[in-house]
Design an enzyme around this catalytic site. Structure first.
Site, mmCIF file in Angstrom:
data_model
loop_
_atom_site.group_PDB
_atom_site.id
_atom_site.type_symbol
_atom_site.label_atom_id
_atom_site.label_comp_id
_atom_site.label_asym_id
_atom_site.label_seq_id
_atom_site.Cartn_x
_atom_site.Cartn_y
_atom_site.Cartn_z
ATOM 1 N N HIS A 49 -14.006 -27.921 -30.816
ATOM 2 C CA HIS A 49 -15.003 -27.691 -31.884
ATOM 3 C C HIS A 49 -15.685 -29.008 -32.231
ATOM 4 C CE1 HIS A 49 -16.587 -26.299 -35.842
ATOM 5 N NE2 HIS A 49 -16.544 -25.130 -35.269
ATOM 6 N N PHE A 50 -16.552 -29.509 -31.575
ATOM 7 C CA PHE A 50 -17.188 -29.088 -30.342
ATOM 8 C C PHE A 50 -17.051 -30.232 -29.359
ATOM 9 C CE2 PHE A 50 -19.495 -27.029 -33.847
ATOM 10 C CZ PHE A 50 -19.361 -25.693 -33.493
#
Length: 142
Positions: A49-50
Site C-alpha cells: 500500500h502502495f
C-alpha cells in the site's frame, strides 16, 4: 506520563502487528487521551500500500484513533481487563496522507457514555496538519 508499549499492553489486548500506538503522553481516564505513533518504513502494510508510494491506509489511522480512545475508557478501574469493541465511526474525514517517517499524534475526547456504549471525538495529526478526524462509537465488554 508518558508511558510506552509495555504499559499500553497492560490496558489493550492488541499486539504486534496490530498495536498501532507507541506511547500515551496525556491521560484523563474516562475523558481524554493523547497518544503517538511513529510511522515506520518497515510497517507491514507498506509492502502493498502502495509499492513505490507508501501510504498508511486510512482504515489503520482510524484504528489507531480507536485504540487511543480505548485507553481512556479501559484505564478506568471498572473497565480493567475488558475489551472495547469498535462499533462505528461517523463524520470521518481524511485530510492528508500519512507516510513513513511521520509521527501521528492521536487524540480522543470521550463525549458520551451510556452503560457500556460510548462515543468519542478523535483526531490524528502529523505536526500541525490534520490527517484524519471522526466520531467513534464503541462498546465495552460486560
Amino acid at each position: 506520563m508518558p508511558f510506552g508499549r509495555a504499559q499500553i499492553e497492560q490496558i489493550l489486548p492488541h499486539r504486534d502487528p496490530f498495536l498501532l500506538i507507541d506511547e500515551v503522553i496525556e491521560l484523563d481516564p474516562g475523558k481524554r487521551v493523547v497518544a503517538r505513533r511513529a510511522v515506520r518504513s518497515e510497517d507491514p502494510w507498506f509492502a502493498g500500500h502502495f509499492p513505490g508510494r507508501p501510504v498508511m491506509p486510512g482504515v489503520l489511522i482510524v484504528e489507531a484513533m480507536a485504540q487511543t480512545g480505548a485507553i481512556a475508557v479501559l484505564f478506568e478501574e471498572a473497565n480493567r481487563g475488558k475489551i472495547a469493541f469498535f462499533a462505528g465511526i461517523d463524520d470521518c474525514r481524511f485530510k492528508r496522507v500519512v507516510e513513513p517517517g511521520d509521527v501521528l499524534t492521536l487524540t480522543c475526547e470521550i463525549t458520551e457514555m451510556r452503560g457500556p456504549i460510548g462515543r468519542g471525538k478523535a483526531t490524528a495529526y502529523v505536526g500541525d496538519a490534520l490527517a484524519a478526524r471522526g466520531t467513534l462509537t464503541f462498546a465495552v465488554e460486560r
